[in-house]
Motif scaffolding. Structure first.
Motif, PDB file in Angstrom:
ATOM      1  N   THR A   1      93.389  -0.816 -40.991  1.00 13.21           N
ATOM      2  CA  THR A   1      93.442  -2.158 -41.565  1.00 13.21           C
ATOM      3  C   THR A   1      94.011  -3.114 -40.539  1.00 13.21           C
ATOM      4  N   GLY A   2      93.236  -4.130 -40.175  1.00 14.46           N
ATOM      5  CA  GLY A   2      93.701  -5.157 -39.263  1.00 14.46           C
ATOM      6  C   GLY A   2      94.421  -6.257 -40.025  1.00 14.46           C
ATOM      7  N   PHE A   3      95.561  -6.692 -39.503  1.00 13.96           N
ATOM      8  CA  PHE A   3      96.394  -7.717 -40.138  1.00 13.96           C
ATOM      9  C   PHE A   3      96.362  -8.933 -39.224  1.00 13.96           C
ATOM     10  N   LEU A   4      95.612  -9.961 -39.626  1.00 13.69           N
ATOM     11  CA  LEU A   4      95.334 -11.091 -38.760  1.00 13.69           C
ATOM     12  C   LEU A   4      95.874 -12.393 -39.342  1.00 13.69           C
TER      13      LEU A   4
ATOM     14  N   THR B   1      97.494   6.230 -43.202  1.00 16.79           N
ATOM     15  CA  THR B   1      97.444   4.798 -43.463  1.00 16.79           C
ATOM     16  C   THR B   1      97.793   4.093 -42.165  1.00 16.79           C
ATOM     17  N   VAL B   2      96.920   3.214 -41.682  1.00 17.00           N
ATOM     18  CA  VAL B   2      97.110   2.556 -40.391  1.00 17.00           C
ATOM     19  C   VAL B   2      96.999   1.044 -40.580  1.00 17.00           C
ATOM     20  N   LEU B   3      98.094   0.326 -40.307  1.00 16.75           N
ATOM     21  CA  LEU B   3      98.128  -1.138 -40.392  1.00 16.75           C
ATOM     22  C   LEU B   3      98.449  -1.681 -39.014  1.00 16.75           C
ATOM     23  N   VAL B   4      97.568  -2.533 -38.485  1.00 20.12           N
ATOM     24  CA  VAL B   4      97.701  -3.041 -37.123  1.00 20.12           C
ATOM     25  C   VAL B   4      97.605  -4.561 -37.131  1.00 20.12           C
TER      26      VAL B   4
END
Length: 240
Positions: free
Chosen positions: A30-33, A179-182
């Motif tokens: 999941t990209g956090f922009l 779970t991957v948050l970037v």
């Protein structure tokens, strides 16, 4: 799973995060922009217990970070300003983390190899370039084999080969069910890495969509992102 539920953070009269809600599911990146000042880093700091919410909640597997019984084994976090003990060698820095969390010393060698720092294990972190320090921080993230990874600008300082390596690493971690948050400002890299996008502006949720749906009807992720966030840019340069 990461759950952000009606999260609000105020500093004095300024609302940095404003009634923000979204979830980050396992098995995908999941990209956090969002633009500068959108509240991304504040949200992540609250999530890992480095700041306190004014209201709402930020939980990992249903618990606040401070309540996790074995945090290093459950969450690996690399924030933009994550400190590294510069006077210690890379090996000794990771070994200290392992010993304080009941992790076998052999795991240190494994993560050093995974991030490409085996040959630099005996060097002090003070001698490292920014990219090498970033790799060391990622080694610390992986040390406890956590189920949740939270990374703020992880490509900072990495050369193109390092960015490619990190992209593959994150996708591998997600494929294994983590779970991957970037969080990142590199839109082109997010286009190659993320499966899901959470976009915020001025502390509020602007979008929470799969990549394909977010970019549908646009020439690129950059075009879709700029159109969505055009009215949410806090700091912009004016023309002369």
């Amino acid at each position: 799973m990461i759950e952000i539920d009606r999260l609000t953070k105020r500093y004095g009269g300024a609302t940095v995060v404003d009634d923000l809600s979204f979830t980050v599911a396992p098995g995908r990146v999941t990209g956090f922009l969002g633009p500068n000042g959108a509240g991304k880093s504040t949200t992540l700091r609250i999530l890992v217990g480095l700041a306190r919410a004014t209201s709402g909640s930020a939980t990992i597997d249903g618990r606040q970070y401070a309540d996790l019984p074995d945090p290093l084994r459950q969450v690996g976090a690399l924030l933009e300003a994550t400190p590294v003990q510069r006077g210690r060698t890379a090996y000794r820095y990771l070994l200290a983390l392992a010993q304080t969390h009941g992790i076998a010393p052999g795991r240190v060698d494994q993560v050093l190899a995974r991030v490409g720092l085996t040959s630099a294990a005996g060097r002090q972190a003070a001698e490292f370039s920014l990219g090498m320090r970033q790799r060391l921080g990622i080694a610390a993230v992986l040390l406890g084999e956590p189920r949740t990874l939270i990374l703020d600008e992880p490509t900072n300082g990495l050369d193109p080969a390092g960015v490619h390596w990190l992209r593959n690493l994150l996708r591998e971690q997600a494929a294994e069910g983590r779970t991957v948050l970037v969080s990142s400002h590199l839109i082109s890299e997010m286009a190659l890495t993320a499966d899901q996008l959470v976009v915020v502006g001025r502390g509020r949720l602007l979008a929470d969509l799969p990549m394909a749906e977010f970019t549908s009807g646009h020439a690129s992720l950059e075009a879709a992102y700029l159109r969505l966030t055009g009215d949410a840019v806090e700091f912009s340069g004016g023309s002369r």
